[in-house]
Scaffold this motif. Sequence first.
Motif, mmCIF file in Angstrom:
data_model
loop_
_atom_site.group_PDB
_atom_site.id
_atom_site.type_symbol
_atom_site.label_atom_id
_atom_site.label_comp_id
_atom_site.label_asym_id
_atom_site.label_seq_id
_atom_site.Cartn_x
_atom_site.Cartn_y
_atom_site.Cartn_z
ATOM 1 N N TYR A 103 0.839 -1.212 0.000
ATOM 2 C CA TYR A 103 0.000 0.000 0.000
ATOM 3 C C TYR A 103 0.870 1.257 0.000
ATOM 4 O O TYR A 103 0.624 2.198 -0.768
ATOM 5 C CB TYR A 103 -0.919 -0.009 1.219
ATOM 6 N N TRP A 104 1.892 1.280 0.864
ATOM 7 C CA TRP A 104 2.733 2.468 1.023
ATOM 8 C C TRP A 104 3.431 2.811 -0.297
ATOM 9 O O TRP A 104 3.482 3.979 -0.705
ATOM 10 C CB TRP A 104 3.734 2.224 2.152
ATOM 11 N N LYS A 105 3.980 1.813 -0.951
ATOM 12 C CA LYS A 105 4.646 2.048 -2.238
ATOM 13 C C LYS A 105 3.668 2.637 -3.260
ATOM 14 O O LYS A 105 3.999 3.588 -3.981
ATOM 15 C CB LYS A 105 5.230 0.738 -2.768
ATOM 16 N N GLU A 106 2.465 2.058 -3.326
ATOM 17 C CA GLU A 106 1.467 2.556 -4.277
ATOM 18 C C GLU A 106 1.019 3.965 -3.910
ATOM 19 O O GLU A 106 0.754 4.792 -4.794
ATOM 20 C CB GLU A 106 0.267 1.602 -4.299
ATOM 21 N N ASN A 133 1.236 7.206 -6.339
ATOM 22 C CA ASN A 133 -0.002 7.907 -6.697
ATOM 23 C C ASN A 133 -0.039 9.311 -6.106
ATOM 24 O O ASN A 133 -1.115 9.865 -5.855
ATOM 25 C CB ASN A 133 -1.208 7.094 -6.234
ATOM 26 N N ASP A 134 1.167 9.881 -5.882
ATOM 27 C CA ASP A 134 1.284 11.246 -5.358
ATOM 28 C C ASP A 134 0.588 11.390 -3.999
ATOM 29 O O ASP A 134 -0.089 12.366 -3.730
ATOM 30 C CB ASP A 134 0.711 12.264 -6.359
ATOM 31 N N TYR A 135 0.782 10.376 -3.159
ATOM 32 C CA TYR A 135 0.276 10.376 -1.776
ATOM 33 C C TYR A 135 -1.246 10.524 -1.719
ATOM 34 O O TYR A 135 -1.798 11.296 -0.945
ATOM 35 C CB TYR A 135 0.983 11.453 -0.939
ATOM 36 N N GLY A 143 -7.438 5.788 1.896
ATOM 37 C CA GLY A 143 -7.088 6.817 2.867
ATOM 38 C C GLY A 143 -5.608 6.807 3.173
ATOM 39 O O GLY A 143 -4.820 6.071 2.568
ATOM 40 N N CYS A 144 -5.224 7.633 4.150
ATOM 41 C CA CYS A 144 -3.821 7.722 4.584
ATOM 42 C C CYS A 144 -3.630 6.762 5.760
ATOM 43 O O CYS A 144 -4.109 7.026 6.870
ATOM 44 C CB CYS A 144 -3.486 9.154 4.995
#
Length: 427
Positions: free
Chosen positions: A119-122, A126-128, A133-134
């Motif tokens: 998820y974090w890499k994606e 995807n410009d955060y 969600g975060c």
Amino acid sequence: MDRATFACSTAFFRDYSSSSQGAFCLPGGHVDFIEKAESFTYSDFFRDYLIPNHPCIFSAKFTEDWGSRRNWVTWDGKPNFDHLLQKFGEAVVPVANCDVKEYNSNPKEQLPFKEYIKYWKEYIKNDYRSSRGCLYLKDWHLSRAFPEQDVYTTPVYFSSDWLNEYWDAIAVDDYRFVYMGPKGSWTPFHADVFRSYSWSANICGRKKWLLYPAGQEEYLKDRHGNLPFDVTAPSLQDRSVYPRYNQSQPPVEIVQEAGEIVFIPSGWHHQVYNLEDTISINHNWVNGCNVAIMWCFLQDELAAVQREISEWKDPMDDWHLQCQLIMKSCTGIDYKEFYNFLKVIAENRISVLENGLDDEASAKNTPKAAISTLGMLHAVFDLKRTVKVLMSLSANEDFKKLDLTSLSPPPEALLHHLKAAIDTALL
């Protein structure tokens, strides 16, 4: 810390033994920056930050030899996802959604660590942004789950750590955590468990801290007595909702760089933002300097429970016991466990004072080894602070209403033993 270092500090142990900790105003919001370990002793930290309850920042030099600083970070200062996956890929971790408010915090779920890293890499690519969600990995007991890993060494300044000493002894829990999160992840406004101290070391990335000295949170409550979820929200300017906000001081602001450690004083409310993709090591801890604050917090928590269920006091035969059960469910501890907490801490110090430290114990990372490292005078200081809180607990009417027959030794006997050990040590 050798005995000679503490011998020269006997006076300040004595002078500060009855000092109080509370709200104060840092001049200009200044927070001291500690540059070099070789010129900063435990006695300095005790005198200038623990006792007066002042925050400070330790430079990256204090963490440069940690395994996590070497291995968890890429050459350009980013999280080393490949290494982390190799070491911890099969772990299951707690993850909070920073975009969702649930009561006064963020909802959590358990995820496989490898799924979180994916998820974090994606999220970065995807410009955060993400439809999920975060997501912020928080409160991961990594040290407990992977004790063999070379992650970090607790600095001597934080080694008088009663919370983890006690919970390690009963093998139930600990207050050592790893946090990992992308740029933009954050932690809402709060004070730490039991109003403990905390220290937080950035393995990589940068954080922004907004700190309010103990007592300032009273000005930030709404007209119902509730603290804000986000202390930066425009709604705090509405005096009809937050009538005392204009009386509050501006927060003390800290920008914490990679490798640095922030010391958060006892009872200071704070809000924290990750300015970059960030990994941090965090401990909550209590010791002789702030155990009285922990005891005051528990009394306040019990009083709040008693107010909430006051209407059931007469028809409920075990009302006082029910109040303790509710308090424990909310805070993690009740009065009888607090007694056992004090007992374990006291008995460890009495053992060192009466029997010394054998070679096997001194070679290990044990509470007794930590006590010996800080010196016998520090053990006496700890016992003096324990006596004061234990005397207050023993005299407390709510404590006396409980069935204390299961406590061993009884409070009176433990107090007698503590006082005798102190007297003998000071001869």
